[in-house]
Design an enzyme around this catalytic site. Sequence first.
Site, PDB file in Angstrom:
ATOM      1  N   SER A 164       0.832  -1.197   0.000  1.00 41.20           N
ATOM      2  CA  SER A 164       0.000   0.000   0.000  1.00 41.20           C
ATOM      3  C   SER A 164       0.874   1.258   0.000  1.00 41.20           C
ATOM      4  O   SER A 164       1.694   1.438  -0.892  1.00 41.20           O
ATOM      5  CB  SER A 164      -0.955  -0.042   1.194  1.00 41.20           C
ATOM      6  N   ASP A 262      -9.381  -5.109  -5.490  1.00 40.03           N
ATOM      7  CA  ASP A 262      -8.844  -3.885  -4.881  1.00 40.03           C
ATOM      8  C   ASP A 262      -9.171  -2.675  -5.755  1.00 40.03           C
ATOM      9  O   ASP A 262      -8.963  -2.698  -6.970  1.00 40.03           O
ATOM     10  CB  ASP A 262      -7.327  -4.045  -4.728  1.00 40.03           C
ATOM     11  N   HIS A 294      -7.571  -5.515  -0.993  1.00 45.89           N
ATOM     12  CA  HIS A 294      -6.368  -4.795  -0.596  1.00 45.89           C
ATOM     13  C   HIS A 294      -5.732  -5.389   0.667  1.00 45.89           C
ATOM     14  O   HIS A 294      -6.398  -5.620   1.663  1.00 45.89           O
ATOM     15  CB  HIS A 294      -6.732  -3.319  -0.362  1.00 45.89           C
TER      16      HIS A 294
END
Length: 320
Positions: A164, A262, A294
């Site tokens: 991320s 995601d 995610h």
Amino acid sequence: MVSEKAQVSREVFPYLRVYKDGTIERFAGTEVVPAGLDPATGVLSKDILIIPETRVSARLYRPSSTKAGQKLPLVIYYHGGGFFISSTADPKYHHSLNKLVAEANIVVVSVDYRLAPENPLPAAYEDSWAALHWVAAHASGDDGQEAWLKDYVDFGRVFLGGDSCGANMAHHLALKLKGSELGRELNIQGIAMIHPYFWGKDPVGVEKTDHVRRSLVDNWWTFICPSQKGCDDLLINPFTDGSPSLERLACNRVLVIVAENDILRDRGKLYHEKLVRSGWKGTAELMENKGEDHVFHIFDPNTENAKSMFRGLASFINKA
């Protein structure tokens, strides 16, 4: 009269709330677990303060079975959390990194950088850069004092990794390393980017129809980086005007991992596509986690898909 403490100034759903008196209440990423021996994986970890001036620290990992003189690849890892939640002591990151270290037989330096909004961006990037300097001090074998790095790391096999926002920082650090003195001291072989956090004002792919999640991501970014460019700030959009060319990445290999469900998936695919076409001389790989969302692997690192991803990361790191 309602006190300022009870009056909400900004809601960053579902992770954080800011009150008018400046108080910040986090609803996720606050749990911590101590370092030590993980019996399930046989991985050792310990915490160390690496930048006393800013209190930047790291959690170090290595297999407990590592023998004296055995040199392993090093991954310098940056955790996710949108730049505003989580830490290296978060059990979600701790347990998943134990799994990765055991699978890949590597040493990991998991960097604990300062969070926004208490420490506005680019503080996280500055801390991550400073951590690279700390690691590099061990590469020559003269200056660094951390025994795990001096005794167990092969500095010919150093990688940047993250998920991320941590993957975002790995990208920016690799650009900054190109042509720098630090880049000459610390030779980065590759970058492993898990579900990278990139964004932009103009929607791409699923963002065009998923208005709810797109609004959430917009809100997260404008909260931590209230710049005039908004979601086209250079830190979040690597393809906006003025962004450095991807051919400047200071490494030979890149692995981009995206998750099928995601909202950030198409940004990761776009990054891989543009990297391949940029003139960069390295090798870029793309992996997709089917049926997953995610950073799914930190919530349960024991699923078959998580194990498969760890195996893919291990293969990437250990490839000759």
